[in-house]
Write an enzyme that holds these catalytic residues in place. Structure first.
Site, PDB file in Angstrom:
ATOM      1  N   ARG A  48       0.861  -1.178   0.000  1.00  0.00           N
ATOM      2  CA  ARG A  48       0.000   0.000   0.000  1.00  0.00           C
ATOM      3  C   ARG A  48       0.899   1.230   0.000  1.00  0.00           C
ATOM      4  NH1 ARG A  48      -4.200   2.296   4.670  1.00  0.00           N
ATOM      5  NH2 ARG A  48      -5.241   3.792   3.309  1.00  0.00           N
ATOM      6  N   HIS A  49       0.455   2.275  -0.674  1.00  0.00           N
ATOM      7  CA  HIS A  49       1.218   3.535  -0.694  1.00  0.00           C
ATOM      8  C   HIS A  49       1.385   4.107   0.717  1.00  0.00           C
ATOM      9  CE1 HIS A  49      -2.456   5.565   0.264  1.00  0.00           C
ATOM     10  NE2 HIS A  49      -3.056   4.809  -0.645  1.00  0.00           N
ATOM     11  N   ARG A  52      -0.885   9.683   3.082  1.00  0.00           N
ATOM     12  CA  ARG A  52      -1.410  10.667   2.123  1.00  0.00           C
ATOM     13  C   ARG A  52      -2.368  11.618   2.824  1.00  0.00           C
ATOM     14  NH1 ARG A  52      -6.161   8.947   2.647  1.00  0.00           N
ATOM     15  NH2 ARG A  52      -7.009   6.929   2.039  1.00  0.00           N
ATOM     16  N   ARG A 121       0.271   9.292  -5.523  1.00  0.00           N
ATOM     17  CA  ARG A 121       0.705   8.738  -4.238  1.00  0.00           C
ATOM     18  C   ARG A 121       1.383   7.379  -4.367  1.00  0.00           C
ATOM     19  NH1 ARG A 121      -4.863   9.037  -3.855  1.00  0.00           N
ATOM     20  NH2 ARG A 121      -6.105   7.168  -3.565  1.00  0.00           N
ATOM     21  N   ASP A 312      -4.984   0.111  -0.502  1.00  0.00           N
ATOM     22  CA  ASP A 312      -5.557  -0.859   0.440  1.00  0.00           C
ATOM     23  C   ASP A 312      -6.640  -1.710  -0.228  1.00  0.00           C
ATOM     24  OD1 ASP A 312      -7.193   1.356   0.283  1.00  0.00           O
ATOM     25  OD2 ASP A 312      -7.625   1.464   2.429  1.00  0.00           O
ATOM     26  N   SER A 313      -7.390  -1.110  -1.165  1.00  0.00           N
ATOM     27  CA  SER A 313      -8.414  -1.896  -1.864  1.00  0.00           C
ATOM     28  C   SER A 313      -7.775  -3.065  -2.618  1.00  0.00           C
ATOM     29  CB  SER A 313      -9.214  -1.016  -2.823  1.00  0.00           C
ATOM     30  OG  SER A 313      -8.348  -0.357  -3.725  1.00  0.00           O
TER      31      SER A 313
END
Ligand code: NAG
Ligand code: NAG
Ligand code: NAG
Length: 411
Positions: A48-49, A52, A121, A312-313
């Site tokens: 996950r990034h 943000r 992001r 996250d999705s």
């Protein structure tokens, strides 16, 4: 030593286990020293990034209180996000070198490949990772010129009306299973929701009373309109402020005072993801393109280490489509923490003459993120062993690679 659900370990169980298994551990240490013939062959890091700015544009309507100001635009990675991602990257480069899959010199395209979703992001997160993992190596982050990139875009692909009906029904079942009254009541109070614009203008004054309606249409993200989604956006606002290291009075106006209060409101965020991304047909449908991308890496590519930087999705749908067991991440408020990485490892066991799979969630604790704590082999991030239904882990936490591949091929 690994036990199922070890990541949830309560102190007492842990201590008991320590005593009970002391000798067993010693046995395995000796055994592994004598017979450690494991070789790490391939790693795929689904990430996950980093931290943000909250994405929601309606936070101001949810509360009369002033939300934090951000230096970056909604949805963009923050300066702190870059830093925190880099801290985990430094650990990963040590880990990869220690496990002899990469050497300390700059990696080439066969050694390491980074692919990011085409949003700011995710690209900047992947760049932050490679800069700290491989300093001065100019490793390029690859991404599609399509925005959004269909590999990461969590939209419904199946256009049949039947699918729509089944998926909405499954979402409705998940909505009905939620038990979030006390969480909504807590959130009403944190937000001063009864003083919000929503209450004053639209007479929406209690989040627990706003009906949640599922919506599934081809080419759109699955949606649930109502109090659940709105609340999830507010909680994301609190969480990002916490992760970004803002002062306590700027995180939920200082009203989330302790861990138990956080847990109560975080149940809404988890419930939201359960409804929108984790029901069976939706997870399988949404994960399709990313699963084929990953399957290709596992089956066809011989890139040693691949970083896949998404959202996250993406993690939620991939884990559910592959039928991972539910995980519970120690010292994390979220089940898909920011910068967290699901690490698929292909090992060769020379004694067995077999390829094995190990999957670990490697992530920073909320404290490590909030305080941007440096990480190393001595001060590691959190590690949670993951399990897949139908791919039975042995006592070292490995399942058979061939079993994993047949699960992937059956999807
Ligand atoms: C779409 O969904 C329906 C209902 O679940 C299913 O029967 C069909 O196979 C799906 N189509 C595709 C292309 O996956
Ligand atoms: C939740 O609260 C609403 C009113 O706020 C009430 O009607 C409902 O019965 C409650 N549900 C549960 C499970 O407590
Ligand atoms: C957490 O804070 C709330 C609100 O101040 C309080 O009611 C509760 O007792 C606290 N819980 C713990 C475990 O400290």
């Amino acid at each position: 030593m690994y036990i199922k659900r070890e990541c949830t370990s309560s102190v007492i169980i842990f201590i008991l286990l320590c005593f009970a298994m002391q000798s067993l551990i010693l046995f395995y240490i000796i055994k592994s020293v004598i017979s450690s013939n494991l070789r790490l062959e391939q790693v795929v890091i689904l990430s996950r990034h980093g931290v943000r700015v909250p994405v929601s544009l309606r936070l101001n309507k949810m509360s009369p209180n002033q939300w934090p100001q951000w230096n970056e635009n909604p949805g963009q990675l923050t300066a702190r996000g870059i830093e925190v991602e880099g801290l985990l990257a430094s650990y990963f480069s040590e880990w990869l070198i220690k496990n002899n899959i990469l050497s300390p010199s700059c990696p080439n395209d066969k050694d390491f490949f980074a692919y990011a979703d085409s949003s700011q992001r995710t690209i900047v997160s992947a760049e932050a990772f490679v800069e700290k993992a491989f300093p001065n190596c100019n490793v390029i982050v690859h991404y599609s010129s399509d925005t959004p990139d269909p590999i990461f875009n969590p939209v419904i692909h199946n256009g049949s009306v039947n699918f729509q009906k089944i998926a909405e029904k499954q979402m409705q079942v998940a909505i009905n299973e939620l038990k979030l009254n006390s969480s909504f009541i807590e959130l009403n109070s944190i937000l001063d929701y009864s003083e919000s614009e929503y209450c004053k203008r639209e007479n929406k004054c209690d989040l627990s009373q706003e009906h949640n309606t599922p919506y599934v249409r081809a080419k759109y993200k699955p949606k649930v309109s109502g109090g659940l989604k709105k609340s999830n956006e507010a909680i994301d606002g609190f969480l990002m402020a916490l992760y970004n290291g803002l002062s306590e009075d700027q995180v939920a106006w200082g009203k989330l005072k302790n861990h138990s209060q956080w847990k109560v409101v975080m149940q809404i965020a988890e419930g939201y993801h359960d409804v929108v991304y984790k029901t069976e047909s939706i997870a399988k449908d949404l994960a399709g393109p990313l699963l084929s991308y990953m399957r290709d890496i596992f089956v066809k590519k011989n890139t040693k280490v691949t970083l896949v930087m998404g959202h996250d999705s993406n993690i939620n749908v991939v884990l559910n489509a592959m039928s991972f067991k539910r995980h519970n991440l120690r010292n994390s408020l979220a089940s898909t923490p920011i910068s967290g990485k699901v690490v698929f490892q292909k090992w060769f066991d020379e004694n067995l003459g077999k390829y094995l799979l190990k999957v670990e969630y490697i992530y920073q604790s909320t404290d490590q993120i909030r305080n941007a704590l440096p990480l190393s082999m001595e001060k590691p991030p959190e590690v949670c062993l993951m399990g897949i239904h139908k791919c039975r882990n042995d006592d070292r936490g490995f399942c058979l690679w061939d079993d994993f591949i047949s699960i992937l091929n059956d999807l």
